[in-house]
Design a protein around this motif. Structure first.
Motif, PDB file in Angstrom:
ATOM      1  N   ARG A 121       0.828  -1.215   0.000  1.00  0.00           N
ATOM      2  CA  ARG A 121       0.000   0.000   0.000  1.00  0.00           C
ATOM      3  C   ARG A 121       0.862   1.264   0.000  1.00  0.00           C
ATOM      4  N   LEU A 122       2.117   1.143   0.459  1.00  0.00           N
ATOM      5  CA  LEU A 122       2.977   2.321   0.499  1.00  0.00           C
ATOM      6  C   LEU A 122       3.277   2.831  -0.900  1.00  0.00           C
ATOM      7  N   ASN A 123       3.363   1.887  -1.850  1.00  0.00           N
ATOM      8  CA  ASN A 123       3.798   2.274  -3.187  1.00  0.00           C
ATOM      9  C   ASN A 123       2.611   2.431  -4.127  1.00  0.00           C
ATOM     10  N   GLY A 124       1.659   3.248  -3.740  1.00  0.00           N
ATOM     11  CA  GLY A 124       0.545   3.558  -4.622  1.00  0.00           C
ATOM     12  C   GLY A 124      -0.575   2.549  -4.542  1.00  0.00           C
ATOM     13  N   ARG A 125      -1.720   2.937  -5.087  1.00  0.00           N
ATOM     14  CA  ARG A 125      -2.907   2.101  -4.994  1.00  0.00           C
ATOM     15  C   ARG A 125      -2.851   0.956  -6.001  1.00  0.00           C
ATOM     16  N   LEU A 126      -3.286  -0.189  -5.530  1.00  0.00           N
ATOM     17  CA  LEU A 126      -3.414  -1.343  -6.408  1.00  0.00           C
ATOM     18  C   LEU A 126      -4.877  -1.727  -6.426  1.00  0.00           C
ATOM     19  N   SER A 127      -5.314  -2.343  -7.513  1.00  0.00           N
ATOM     20  CA  SER A 127      -6.708  -2.789  -7.550  1.00  0.00           C
ATOM     21  C   SER A 127      -6.891  -3.918  -6.545  1.00  0.00           C
ATOM     22  N   LYS A 128      -8.134  -4.052  -6.078  1.00  0.00           N
ATOM     23  CA  LYS A 128      -8.450  -5.051  -5.069  1.00  0.00           C
ATOM     24  C   LYS A 128      -8.033  -6.455  -5.541  1.00  0.00           C
ATOM     25  N   SER A 129      -8.316  -6.746  -6.804  1.00  0.00           N
ATOM     26  CA  SER A 129      -8.035  -8.111  -7.277  1.00  0.00           C
ATOM     27  C   SER A 129      -6.530  -8.343  -7.346  1.00  0.00           C
ATOM     28  N   LYS A 130      -5.797  -7.312  -7.767  1.00  0.00           N
ATOM     29  CA  LYS A 130      -4.350  -7.449  -7.849  1.00  0.00           C
ATOM     30  C   LYS A 130      -3.755  -7.657  -6.455  1.00  0.00           C
ATOM     31  N   LEU A 131      -4.268  -6.842  -5.507  1.00  0.00           N
ATOM     32  CA  LEU A 131      -3.819  -6.936  -4.128  1.00  0.00           C
ATOM     33  C   LEU A 131      -4.109  -8.329  -3.572  1.00  0.00           C
ATOM     34  N   ASP A 132      -5.353  -8.800  -3.793  1.00  0.00           N
ATOM     35  CA  ASP A 132      -5.738 -10.145  -3.347  1.00  0.00           C
ATOM     36  C   ASP A 132      -4.749 -11.170  -3.876  1.00  0.00           C
ATOM     37  N   GLY A 133      -4.400 -11.007  -5.160  1.00  0.00           N
ATOM     38  CA  GLY A 133      -3.501 -11.966  -5.801  1.00  0.00           C
ATOM     39  C   GLY A 133      -2.138 -11.982  -5.128  1.00  0.00           C
ATOM     40  N   ILE A 134      -1.592 -10.786  -4.891  1.00  0.00           N
ATOM     41  CA  ILE A 134      -0.248 -10.730  -4.296  1.00  0.00           C
ATOM     42  C   ILE A 134      -0.266 -11.252  -2.870  1.00  0.00           C
ATOM     43  N   VAL A 135      -1.331 -10.923  -2.112  1.00  0.00           N
ATOM     44  CA  VAL A 135      -1.418 -11.396  -0.736  1.00  0.00           C
ATOM     45  C   VAL A 135      -1.437 -12.925  -0.725  1.00  0.00           C
ATOM     46  N   GLU A 136      -2.247 -13.504  -1.602  1.00  0.00           N
ATOM     47  CA  GLU A 136      -2.333 -14.969  -1.648  1.00  0.00           C
ATOM     48  C   GLU A 136      -0.982 -15.572  -2.037  1.00  0.00           C
ATOM     49  N   GLU A 137      -0.381 -14.974  -3.047  1.00  0.00           N
ATOM     50  CA  GLU A 137       0.908 -15.475  -3.530  1.00  0.00           C
ATOM     51  C   GLU A 137       1.979 -15.400  -2.439  1.00  0.00           C
ATOM     52  N   SER A 138       1.978 -14.268  -1.696  1.00  0.00           N
ATOM     53  CA  SER A 138       2.982 -14.101  -0.647  1.00  0.00           C
ATOM     54  C   SER A 138       2.752 -15.075   0.500  1.00  0.00           C
ATOM     55  N   LEU A 139       1.491 -15.247   0.881  1.00  0.00           N
ATOM     56  CA  LEU A 139       1.192 -16.178   1.965  1.00  0.00           C
ATOM     57  C   LEU A 139       1.536 -17.605   1.545  1.00  0.00           C
ATOM     58  N   LYS A 140       1.284 -17.929   0.273  1.00  0.00           N
ATOM     59  CA  LYS A 140       1.688 -19.250  -0.225  1.00  0.00           C
ATOM     60  C   LYS A 140       3.200 -19.365  -0.200  1.00  0.00           C
ATOM     61  N   GLY A 141       3.849 -18.285  -0.624  1.00  0.00           N
ATOM     62  CA  GLY A 141       5.301 -18.267  -0.628  1.00  0.00           C
ATOM     63  C   GLY A 141       5.879 -18.486   0.758  1.00  0.00           C
TER      64      GLY A 141
END
Lengths: 326, 258, 294
Positions: free
Chosen positions: B111-131
């Motif tokens: 969130r610090l580096n500008g707004r991301l769309s909800k779906s994109k954010l959801d994707g990265i959160v899932e990917e990071s938690l999986k990671g």
């Protein structure tokens, strides 16, 4: 507890003075418990005696205590709390609106911005604001601040007069609600700043580091790790400040023009408060007048009690929360 | 997505006290480098100089060069904030933001580096938690506070938070010292997986851990209390633990001190 | 450093926001200091003219409304006596309450109630404390206006501050010290008297002095308890007295310059007394403070 049993069955060498010791022990325990109970009794007595001494005057009231906008207990025996309570609430709310943002800024300055070596002395400087007696602020307010605020008040009235608080015709500026609120704001700023500063300093260092390590700027770090943690503390600090402002007497007694109407026009000379009215009216009051002032003091007591209890409630909840979070 | 770090002639100070002296080393990408050594030898301090977290402490400063694929992190026009954005960090004690949910914790850096769309954010959160090998355990309670997780889960949440911003390097400061053995194992497995993508540097007190997970190891030591810490030896982990060149390293590894 | 592989700068928006907040925070601090400087400057510059021997040694007796001269001796005497009496009442009660909370209460229902109401008591407006003493002491018991009545009201305002600061200091005394004393077979009350209180002593003194400094400047409760006089009354138990804050309030409310001049000098004297108490309290605290980190 465990230590108590240890002292009770003390060694044989001490048994000679055992009875004297238990006397001393009993007396000491009694004195400290009694002191605490006296404190509770004082709180109860404040309520009891304010009520009992207010009742005769309230009986003699030929008006409506909660409805009338007059205060003439000495002559026509008609008095109502409405205008005074309104003035107390409005002036304190304005003071809070002015003081809180500045106080939070001051607290952040001391806790997270000022050079470390200067932080403590600068914090002490702010505490000094609280050490200036109320009557001195009153004197400063009438002689210096009131004339100083006249021009800005007229400017506000002229350019932002569409906003109800800044509206009004005739005399603008002088001894107004606005001037009183500014003085009140200065007086409650140190307490809000001091409590906020404490909670900001308590924000967990490890969360601040976590935010910085994510690449947060100082402000972003404060927004992520300090403000959410400190919010309940700031809220209760503001409520304590509100209670202080409501009870503040002498400074506003010197500034408020002692009118008895309900007016949102804070730039016109219409202002009063419960506390100011007590200070200004006590000297010339007869029996019913004093009883009426006591009745108004009772209302003030109840309002400030509620505000303070609310603040304490928020603080205590925060303590539990902080314990879980830590 | 992973870069090499080259350190040359680095000194770090706390006020007038010199904590580490003249450290030079190369940290290779896509590998795990471990720092070992007795307490107070400056290994954590050194780690914190690699993402400019050292200077967060009042009075702390650094002299020397740290190059990230050739770019000097301490060049005058480089902001610490940008450095930390590229070099993530995991701390000794798990430190998720207590007021944020699991989801918000992972998204915090993004969130610090500008707004991301909800779906994109959801994707990265899932990917990071999986990671971070945490997804299966928390996918049903993403909106619950992160502080409600176990210590080991919290530490993996912190790793997810760190890798969500896709850093070049991941620094880990004794990440398992506050955890039980099973959680420790989970984190070690995770490190082995992450090294395919990241340059990982880990400070550890636990020599077995260094031997298990790292490719290269640096041994830090100090001459005596109050003197600055130095790198005594750095080599392939397998060689360090079987055939160290320095006497002090051998003494430390065999448990004769430290 | 703007190449894609190099170290990227943070966006202008983020940098601006960071600097903007920094500017706001510095501004807030500056704004808070301005009134302090202004008050102190005006009090000193306006008050110093009349800070003469006459002011410190004479009362307002026989001084007409428009006359210059006169002094605050009666008010200074009154304030000192009232504050001293208030301390004599509130310090033992406050200290014993703190001892109860720390040593005996053990988190029971009574101690939680006391603790809560001490906090609530901190918020009792000073004018309400004055009204209470007026209602109780003067109306109910039929006593007269006196310095003692004022001291009672001030004592109510001092108590919570004394309790809180004493409690904090007592809690700072390490438990090891208490246990070491118990282990020697010393009883609990003697341990408190001989070990705990001496260890916490300077901290408690600091707290009491800050409480005194706070109530010394209170005006409102005096209005309805010590009432008002222009003459010297050395006896706090008999008849109306004066107080320095009351003197300032009275003179400030008068329209002529000679009175306002006296008000400023009274304010200066009051601030000197209060600041002196504050300074001494903090010096004691600083001098004897154990290094507490952070």
């Amino acid at each position: 507890m465990a230590t108590n049993t240890k002292t009770r069955d003390g060694g044989p060498a001490m048994s000679r003075s055992a009875s004297r010791r238990t006397h001393g022990e009993g007396l000491f325990r009694f004195l400290s418990t009694a002191a605490g109970v006296v404190l509770l009794a004082i709180m109860a007595a404040i309520a009891v005696f304010l009520i009992s001494e207010a009742i005769p005057a309230l009986r003699a009231n030929e008006g409506n205590f909660f409805g009338d906008l007059v205060w003439e207990p000495n002559s026509s025996k008609v008095f109502g709390i409405g205008a005074l309570a309104f003035g107390t609430v409005l002036s304190s709310a304005l003071a809070l609106v002015i003081a809180t943002p500045i106080a939070v800024g001051v607290a952040l300055f001391i806790s997270h911005y000022a050079p470390r070596r200067l932080a403590a002395p600068l914090g002490y400087l702010i505490d000094l604001l609280a050490a200036v007696p109320s009557v001195v602020y009153g004197l400063w307010g009438v002689t210096f601040l009131v004339p100083l605020l006249r021009t800005p008040s007229q400017w506000l009235n002229e350019h932002l007069g569409w906003f109800p608080l800044f509206a009004g015709e005739g005399i603008i500026g002088g001894k107004t609600m606005f001037a009183g609120a500014v003085v009140l704001a200065i007086m409650i700023l140190p307490i809000i700043a001091a409590i906020s500063r404490e909670v900001f300093l308590q924000a967990p260092k490890m969360n601040e580091e976590a935010a910085l390590a994510l690449g947060a700027t100082r402000w972003e770090m404060i927004r992520m790790a300090v403000l959410p943690f400190g919010r309940p503390g700031v809220i209760s600090a503001a409520m304590l400040g509100l209670g202080r402002a409501m009870g503040e007497t002498i400074a506003v007694a010197l500034i408020f023009p002692a009118t008895f109407d309900i007016s949102f026009q804070i730039l016109t000379p219409h202002a009063n408060s419960i506390a100011a009215n007590i200070a200004n009216g006590f000297g010339e009051a007869n029996d019913i007048g004093r009883g009426a002032l006591i009745a108004s003091g009772l209302v003030l007591f109840v309002i400030t009690l509620l505000v303070n209890m609310g603040a304490r409630f928020v603080i205590n909840r925060r303590k539990e929360y902080a314990r879980v979070g830590a | 997505m992973s870069k090499q770090i080259q350190v040359s002639g680095l000194d770090a100070y706390y006020g007038s006290h010199k904590a580490i002296e003249d450290v030079s080393m190369t940290i290779e990408p896509r590998s795990i480098t471990a720092f070992i050594g007795p307490s107070g030898c400056g290994k954590s301090t050194f780690l914190r100089t690699l993402n400019r977290m050292h200077e967060v402490i009042p009075g702390a400063r650094v002299e020397g060069k740290v190059l990230l694929d050739g770019d000097d992190l301490y060049a005058p026009n480089v902001e610490p904030v940008s450095v930390r954005r590229m070099i993530g960090m995991v701390f000794q004690r798990p430190n998720p933001f207590p007021t944020m949910s699991i989801y918000e914790n992972v998204a915090a850096g993004l969130r610090l580096n500008g707004r991301l769309s909800k779906s994109k954010l959801d994707g990265i959160v899932e990917e990071s938690l999986k990671g971070a090998n945490l997804w299966n355990e928390v996918k049903d309670r993403l909106n619950k506070p992160g502080a409600g997780l176990s210590g080991g889960q919290q530490q993996r949440l912190c790793i997810a938070r760190a890798i969500a911003v896709k850093p070049q390097v991941l620094l880990m400061d004794e990440p398992c010292s506050a955890l039980d053995p099973i959680s420790t194992l989970a984190i070690e497995d995770l490190m082995a997986k992450l090294k395919d993508e990241y340059t990982i540097v880990i400070v550890t007190h636990n020599m077995q851990q260094a031997a298990r997970v790292s490719d290269r190891t640096a041994f830090f030591n100090l001459a005596e209390q109050g003197k600055p810490g130095k790198v005594i030896e750095m080599d392939e982990t397998s060689r360090m633990f079987t055939n160290p060149t320095q006497k002090a390293t051998e003494d430390y590894i065999t448990g004769r001190f430290g | 450093m703007t190449t894609t592989t190099g170290i990227q700068h943070i966006s202008a928006g983020r940098r601006f926001k960071d600097l903007f907040v920094k500017a706001l925070v510095y501004l807030a601090f500056a704004l808070a200091v301005v009134p302090l400087v202004s008050v102190l400057w005006l009090v000193i510059s306006n008050g110093v003219a009349r800070l003469d021997l006459e002011f410190l040694t004479h009362s307002m007796r026989g001084i007409g409304a428009r006359d210059a001269g006169g002094g605050a001796y009666h008010a200074i005497i009154g304030t000192l006596e009232q504050v001293l009496l208030a301390s004599v009442i509130s310090v033992p009660i406050g200290l014993f309450t703190a001892i109860y909370l720390v040593e005996y209460g053990q988190g029971g229902r009574l101690s939680r109630a006391i603790s809560f109401f001490v906090d609530v008591m901190t918020g009792v407006p000073s004018v309400v404390a004055g009204l209470f003493i007026f209602a109780f002491w003067i109306l109910f018991l039929g006593a007269q206006f006196s310095g003692w009545a004022g001291a009672l009201a001030l004592a109510i305002l001092m108590m919570p501050t004394v309790v809180r600061s004493a409690e904090e200091m007592l809690r700072l005394v390490p438990n090891d010290l208490r246990e070491a004393s118990y282990a020697l077979g010393v009883s609990k009350w003697r341990t408190i008297l001989k070990v705990v209180l001496p260890t916490a002593f300077t901290g408690i003194v600091t707290g009491v002095m800050l409480a005194v400094a706070r109530v010394a400047g209170e005006t409102a409760p005096l209005l309805m308890t010590v009432f008002f006089t222009n003459s010297i009354n050395n006896d706090p138990f008999n008849g109306p007295q004066m107080g320095l804050p009351l003197f300032v309030f009275d003179q400030a409310a008068r329209p002529n310059d000679t009175a306002v001049d006296r008000a400023w000098t009274g304010a200066l004297t009051l601030i000197l007394i209060v600041m002196l108490l504050n300074l001494v309290a903090r010096l004691i605290a600083w001098w004897r403070a154990p290094a507490r980190g952070r």
